[in-house]
Design a protein around this motif. Structure first.
Motif, PDB file in Angstrom:
ATOM      1  N   ILE A 104       3.642 -22.313 -12.358  1.00 54.50           N
ATOM      2  CA  ILE A 104       3.645 -22.076 -10.912  1.00 54.50           C
ATOM      3  C   ILE A 104       3.973 -23.407 -10.248  1.00 54.50           C
ATOM      4  CG2 ILE A 104       2.213 -21.461  -8.934  1.00 54.50           C
ATOM      5  CD1 ILE A 104       0.730 -19.511 -10.755  1.00 54.50           C
ATOM      6  N   GLU A 105       5.091 -23.474  -9.567  1.00 50.53           N
ATOM      7  CA  GLU A 105       5.610 -24.768  -9.108  1.00 50.53           C
ATOM      8  C   GLU A 105       4.666 -25.514  -8.168  1.00 50.53           C
ATOM      9  OE1 GLU A 105      10.016 -26.415  -8.384  1.00 50.53           O
ATOM     10  OE2 GLU A 105       9.416 -24.880  -6.948  1.00 50.53           O
ATOM     11  N   PRO A 106       4.030 -24.853  -7.195  1.00 50.92           N
ATOM     12  CA  PRO A 106       3.076 -25.590  -6.364  1.00 50.92           C
ATOM     13  C   PRO A 106       1.920 -26.170  -7.169  1.00 50.92           C
ATOM     14  CG  PRO A 106       3.665 -23.507  -5.321  1.00 50.92           C
ATOM     15  CD  PRO A 106       4.232 -23.477  -6.695  1.00 50.92           C
ATOM     16  N   HIS A 107       1.469 -25.486  -8.200  1.00 52.07           N
ATOM     17  CA  HIS A 107       0.364 -25.985  -9.018  1.00 52.07           C
ATOM     18  C   HIS A 107       0.774 -27.239  -9.787  1.00 52.07           C
ATOM     19  CE1 HIS A 107      -1.823 -21.810  -9.152  1.00 52.07           C
ATOM     20  NE2 HIS A 107      -1.589 -22.249  -7.928  1.00 52.07           N
ATOM     21  N   SER A 148      -0.322 -32.640   2.127  1.00 47.17           N
ATOM     22  CA  SER A 148      -0.974 -33.048   3.374  1.00 47.17           C
ATOM     23  C   SER A 148      -2.491 -33.039   3.236  1.00 47.17           C
ATOM     24  CB  SER A 148      -0.554 -32.117   4.511  1.00 47.17           C
ATOM     25  OG  SER A 148       0.831 -32.234   4.781  1.00 47.17           O
ATOM     26  N   ARG A 149      -3.151 -33.712   4.141  1.00 49.82           N
ATOM     27  CA  ARG A 149      -4.616 -33.746   4.197  1.00 49.82           C
ATOM     28  C   ARG A 149      -5.055 -33.292   5.590  1.00 49.82           C
ATOM     29  NH1 ARG A 149      -7.610 -39.378   3.046  1.00 49.82           N
ATOM     30  NH2 ARG A 149      -6.413 -39.903   4.900  1.00 49.82           N
ATOM     31  N   PRO A 150      -5.620 -32.075   5.704  1.00 52.03           N
ATOM     32  CA  PRO A 150      -5.835 -31.082   4.639  1.00 52.03           C
ATOM     33  C   PRO A 150      -4.536 -30.383   4.260  1.00 52.03           C
ATOM     34  CG  PRO A 150      -6.487 -30.162   6.734  1.00 52.03           C
ATOM     35  CD  PRO A 150      -6.124 -31.596   7.004  1.00 52.03           C
ATOM     36  N   MET A 151      -4.550 -29.706   3.128  1.00 52.08           N
ATOM     37  CA  MET A 151      -3.369 -29.003   2.655  1.00 52.08           C
ATOM     38  C   MET A 151      -2.944 -27.926   3.643  1.00 52.08           C
ATOM     39  SD  MET A 151      -2.832 -26.715  -0.813  1.00 52.08           S
ATOM     40  CE  MET A 151      -3.585 -25.253  -0.106  1.00 52.08           C
ATOM     41  N   ARG A 152      -1.643 -27.796   3.839  1.00 54.43           N
ATOM     42  CA  ARG A 152      -1.077 -26.723   4.665  1.00 54.43           C
ATOM     43  C   ARG A 152      -0.230 -25.828   3.769  1.00 54.43           C
ATOM     44  NH1 ARG A 152       1.179 -29.584  10.219  1.00 54.43           N
ATOM     45  NH2 ARG A 152      -0.688 -30.824  10.715  1.00 54.43           N
ATOM     46  N   TRP A 153      -0.685 -24.617   3.583  1.00 56.49           N
ATOM     47  CA  TRP A 153       0.012 -23.671   2.701  1.00 56.49           C
ATOM     48  C   TRP A 153       0.956 -22.823   3.528  1.00 56.49           C
ATOM     49  CZ3 TRP A 153       2.240 -22.487  -1.393  1.00 56.49           C
ATOM     50  CH2 TRP A 153       2.371 -21.186  -1.877  1.00 56.49           C
ATOM     51  N   ILE A 154       2.224 -22.752   3.129  1.00 54.83           N
ATOM     52  CA  ILE A 154       3.206 -22.000   3.908  1.00 54.83           C
ATOM     53  C   ILE A 154       3.080 -20.494   3.706  1.00 54.83           C
ATOM     54  CG2 ILE A 154       4.831 -23.919   3.877  1.00 54.83           C
ATOM     55  CD1 ILE A 154       6.486 -22.340   1.824  1.00 54.83           C
ATOM     56  N   GLY A 155       2.209 -20.077   2.796  1.00 53.40           N
ATOM     57  CA  GLY A 155       1.982 -18.646   2.604  1.00 53.40           C
ATOM     58  C   GLY A 155       2.825 -18.064   1.484  1.00 53.40           C
ATOM     59  N   GLU A 156       2.686 -16.774   1.315  1.00 51.15           N
ATOM     60  CA  GLU A 156       3.390 -16.060   0.246  1.00 51.15           C
ATOM     61  C   GLU A 156       4.885 -15.976   0.550  1.00 51.15           C
ATOM     62  OE1 GLU A 156       1.427 -14.929  -2.510  1.00 51.15           O
ATOM     63  OE2 GLU A 156       0.070 -16.232  -1.382  1.00 51.15           O
ATOM     64  N   PRO A 157       5.715 -15.803  -0.471  1.00 53.22           N
ATOM     65  CA  PRO A 157       7.168 -15.708  -0.244  1.00 53.22           C
ATOM     66  C   PRO A 157       7.523 -14.496   0.594  1.00 53.22           C
ATOM     67  CG  PRO A 157       6.610 -15.188  -2.527  1.00 53.22           C
ATOM     68  CD  PRO A 157       5.365 -15.716  -1.904  1.00 53.22           C
ATOM     69  N   GLN A 158       8.630 -14.616   1.309  1.00 53.55           N
ATOM     70  CA  GLN A 158       9.080 -13.514   2.162  1.00 53.55           C
ATOM     71  C   GLN A 158       9.766 -12.406   1.374  1.00 53.55           C
ATOM     72  OE1 GLN A 158       9.069 -16.838   3.639  1.00 53.55           O
ATOM     73  NE2 GLN A 158       7.238 -15.799   4.392  1.00 53.55           N
ATOM     74  N   SER A 169      13.236 -14.128  -9.148  1.00 50.42           N
ATOM     75  CA  SER A 169      12.753 -15.295  -8.410  1.00 50.42           C
ATOM     76  C   SER A 169      12.106 -14.843  -7.114  1.00 50.42           C
ATOM     77  CB  SER A 169      13.904 -16.278  -8.129  1.00 50.42           C
ATOM     78  OG  SER A 169      14.957 -15.653  -7.420  1.00 50.42           O
ATOM     79  N   ASP A 170      11.419 -15.772  -6.458  1.00 53.12           N
ATOM     80  CA  ASP A 170      10.833 -15.496  -5.144  1.00 53.12           C
ATOM     81  C   ASP A 170      11.459 -16.439  -4.121  1.00 53.12           C
ATOM     82  OD1 ASP A 170       9.554 -17.658  -6.366  1.00 53.12           O
ATOM     83  OD2 ASP A 170       7.588 -16.719  -6.368  1.00 53.12           O
ATOM     84  N   TRP A 171      11.375 -16.042  -2.848  1.00 54.53           N
ATOM     85  CA  TRP A 171      12.131 -16.772  -1.824  1.00 54.53           C
ATOM     86  C   TRP A 171      11.332 -16.899  -0.530  1.00 54.53           C
ATOM     87  CZ3 TRP A 171      15.786 -20.093  -1.737  1.00 54.53           C
ATOM     88  CH2 TRP A 171      16.458 -20.386  -0.562  1.00 54.53           C
ATOM     89  N   TRP A 172      11.262 -18.139  -0.041  1.00 53.48           N
ATOM     90  CA  TRP A 172      10.632 -18.434   1.245  1.00 53.48           C
ATOM     91  C   TRP A 172      11.702 -18.726   2.294  1.00 53.48           C
ATOM     92  CZ3 TRP A 172       8.354 -19.739  -3.321  1.00 53.48           C
ATOM     93  CH2 TRP A 172       6.979 -19.515  -3.461  1.00 53.48           C
ATOM     94  N   HIS A 173      11.386 -18.422   3.547  1.00 50.18           N
ATOM     95  CA  HIS A 173      12.299 -18.768   4.628  1.00 50.18           C
ATOM     96  C   HIS A 173      12.101 -20.201   5.097  1.00 50.18           C
ATOM     97  CE1 HIS A 173      12.932 -14.241   5.664  1.00 50.18           C
ATOM     98  NE2 HIS A 173      13.578 -14.623   4.586  1.00 50.18           N
ATOM     99  N   LYS A 174      10.900 -20.742   4.900  1.00 48.35           N
ATOM    100  CA  LYS A 174      10.706 -22.164   5.138  1.00 48.35           C
ATOM    101  C   LYS A 174      11.231 -22.922   3.919  1.00 48.35           C
ATOM    102  CE  LYS A 174       6.832 -22.185   8.394  1.00 48.35           C
ATOM    103  NZ  LYS A 174       5.461 -22.690   8.650  1.00 48.35           N
ATOM    104  N   GLN A 180       7.295 -26.791   2.151  1.00 45.37           N
ATOM    105  CA  GLN A 180       6.238 -26.469   1.204  1.00 45.37           C
ATOM    106  C   GLN A 180       5.694 -27.738   0.547  1.00 45.37           C
ATOM    107  OE1 GLN A 180       5.333 -23.526  -2.619  1.00 45.37           O
ATOM    108  NE2 GLN A 180       7.337 -23.486  -1.661  1.00 45.37           N
ATOM    109  N   GLU A 181       6.587 -28.626   0.142  1.00 45.46           N
ATOM    110  CA  GLU A 181       6.178 -29.849  -0.542  1.00 45.46           C
ATOM    111  C   GLU A 181       5.316 -30.726   0.361  1.00 45.46           C
ATOM    112  OE1 GLU A 181       8.293 -33.360  -3.209  1.00 45.46           O
ATOM    113  OE2 GLU A 181       9.512 -31.979  -2.026  1.00 45.46           O
TER     114      GLU A 181
END
Length: 594
Positions: free
Chosen positions: A552-555, A196-206, A180-185, A190-191
């Motif tokens: 891919i969950e965000p997709h 959001s408009r415009p989209m705000r991407w939290i970036g790649e997993p930590q 699995s992959d893991w974000w600190h946010k 992320q959701e």
């Protein structure tokens, strides 16, 4: 009065007794046979809740089950019944769990897909998942509501062969690795950003996690680097929640390593120092064994590999997992293959295996093309023709300033009433009755697609003929950035499909000559490469309503999926608890039970 021989009564008595004993023996044998073939029932009582945990050395909030992260492993035999009594302790959000790879034959309401097979389980409520695991293999489970997979709601599900059956390979021991992959946010960050408009991407997993364990801000292999700016060596005692899961082995043995990827974003590559792997299973189906130095695994896929511990037993060896198909900003995940003849604290002589370059698609395709079904004794042969072909164009689009993923220019927006209830009970207001597009416009150039085309949202359903053969062509194209196309692993619920082939550019009927009809792999997840196509075939033989989507969950959250339905009127009685929301819930509230 006739003559009576002394032997007659004894003879009749003996024969009668003998007959009784034969019948008893037959009954005992039948009973033993029934016992040996009898399936087992596995009951689990789970509570899903948020809790503090340190997946990678930095304490954070994770979604766990019964105080564990990842969740408990389910282990059963083919033919067994699994019963999970799931209580939602999240307080402020619903939850469902999808049993990834389990086809849910006869129990489509247990598939665990919110708005498709069931209503979300509300805070404080309990839902009973009961289903049969009909086939041996390597599977897993995960949340299928919002971004709960990113939050850590997942675990392993292993199905062994039925009692008395054997697998087409042998091994001395086994390891189960859930990736699995893991974000600190948080997943909520992320959701909200994606919506959001415009989209705000939290970036790649930590970090990348192996069985829920990873390392952030340090490296297990730092001492191999001469770069002073590199990460420091991790200081680990072995008792930390984020200490590596070490594979301890004996020399000259064969081990089965089960690999499952529940990543929310990352495609991965695994390599084991000085060892080759023999790939024997994918998504619960046996493969023609083939040897490889490394293995690509995409989100939603599972594999089994055989590893022979034939190297120097006085040494240990690195196992590495690195990011593929995206420019990596996340360090490799590492653990050790520890020969028990020496200490696990002993460093390997060589640094960890190097992950192939992230955009070396030739390497990825070469591996993928080696994956072939074992034989038609274990894997069914694909039908030679199809009844219906659906071509699904994958694109990233804009809609009123929001960023969306779309299929044939329609971004999936799930309804409030589960499709299973709406279709079963004829509730035409439950979703859009217009059939989604089955192809995309003829002049569309996938290599030079139009810039920022607007999309629409929809929640229509592809209604499939029961037992019809369906071809799906996954056609890849663009993201909004110029000259960029991403890798997408697509997962089909309720079925396996034959992967007939892959190709470059736009699919045409002439490509059919490239199809592998002899031994195509039988899978539930298949990758589509950048600016390419993937051809799938399946039989619509499982009554229910099923999701088919990018794993891919965000997709998926941004609309990258479709819904298929077949034979819904053949579905047995659906538990009321599965349909207690939306239009079906209102029916129950007014006393109008179905």
């Amino acid at each position: 009065m006739g003559t009576r021989f002394l032997g007659e009564p004894f003879s009749r008595s003996f024969k009668g007794a003998l007959m009784v004993w034969c019948i008893l023996l037959l009954l005992i044998q039948c009973s033993l046979a029934a016992t040996s073939n009898k399936s087992s029932h596995h009951f689990y009582k789970w509570e899903v809740e948020y809790m503090y945990w340190s997946p990678d050395g930095l304490e954070n909030v994770v979604m766990g089950i019964n105080g564990k992260f990842p969740g408990p492993t389910i282990r059963a035999r083919a033919g067994d019944t699994v019963h999970v009594q799931l209580t939602n302790k999240l307080h402020t959000e619903g939850v469902v769990i999808h049993w990834h790879g389990i086809r849910q034959k006869g129990t489509p309401w247990a598939d665990g897909t919110a708005s498709i097979s069931q209503c979300p389980i509300n805070p404080g409520e309990t839902f009973d998942y009961r289903f049969t695991v009909d086939r041996a293999g390597t599977y897993f489970y995960h949340g299928h509501y919002g971004m709960q997979r990113s939050a850590g709601l997942y675990g392993s599900l292993i199905v062994d062969v039925a009692e008395g059956e054997e697998e087409p390979f042998q091994y001395d021991g086994e390891f189960d690795l859930l990736l699995s992959d893991w974000w600190h946010k948080s997943a909520h960050h992320q959701e909200v950003g994606l919506s959001s408009r415009p989209m705000r991407w939290i970036g790649e997993p930590q970090s990348l996690l192996i069985n829920g364990r990873g390392q952030y801000g340090c490296s297990l292999a730092a001492h191999y680097s001469s770069d002073n700016s590199s990460l420091s060596q991790c200081d680990i005692t072995g008792h930390e929640q984020w200490a590596p899961y070490i594979l301890r082995v004996d020399p000259n043995k064969t081990y089965r390593i089960r690999l499952s990827s529940t990543t929310a974003l990352a495609s991965l590559n695994v390599g084991i120092g000085n060892h080759k792997m023999v790939v024997v299973e994918a998504d619960g189906n046996y493969l023609q064994p083939f040897e490889t130095d490394d293995l690509d695994i995409y989100s939603g896929e599972s594999y089994s590999v055989l590893l022979k511990t034939s190297q120097d037993p006085s040494q240990n060896y690195w196992i590495s997992f690195g990011v593929r198909a995206r420019k990596p900003q996340t360090p490799q995940a590492l653990t050790l293959l520890n020969y028990r003849t020496n200490s696990a604290s002993k460093f390997p002589l060589s640094p960890p295996p190097v992950t192939p370059r992230w955009d070396d698609y030739a390497h990825s395709k070469a591996f993928t093309n080696k994956v072939k079904a074992l034989d038609h004794k274990t894997i069914p042969k694909p039908p030679s023709t199809y009844h219906r072909r659906i071509i699904l164009l994958n694109t990233q689009n804009k809609m009123d300033g929001y960023t969306k993923w779309s299929i044939n220019n329609v971004s999936l927006s799930l309804p409030a009433t589960p499709y299973l209830g709406s279709i079963r009970f004829g509730l035409k207001n439950g979703f859009d009755q217009t059939t989604p597009p089955e192809n995309f416009t003829v002049p569309y150039d996938v290599m030079k697609p139009p810039r920022n085309p607007n999309t629409t949202t929809g929640n229509g359903v592809y209604m499939l003929g029961y037992y019809s053969t369906v071809d799906v062509i996954l056609q890849n194209a663009n993201v909004l950035a110029e000259n960029v196309s991403e890798t997408h692993p697509w997962h089909l619920h309720g079925h396996d499909f034959w992967v007939l082939g892959y190709g470059e550019g736009r699919f045409t009927e002439a490509e059919e000559k490239k199809f592998n009809m002899k031994n195509p792999p039988y899978r539930n997840t298949a990758v589509i490469f950048p600016y390419g196509w993937t051809a799938l075939r399946f039989v619509a033989d499982n009554p229910g309503v099923w999701a088919f989507h990018c794993h891919i969950e965000p997709h998926l959250h941004m609309g990258m999926g479709v819904v298929l339905a077949e034979g819904v009127q053949r579905v047995p009685k659906i538990p009321n608890e599965a349909l207690s929301c939306g239009l079906t819930g209102k029916k129950f509230m007014t006393g109008n039970n179905f």
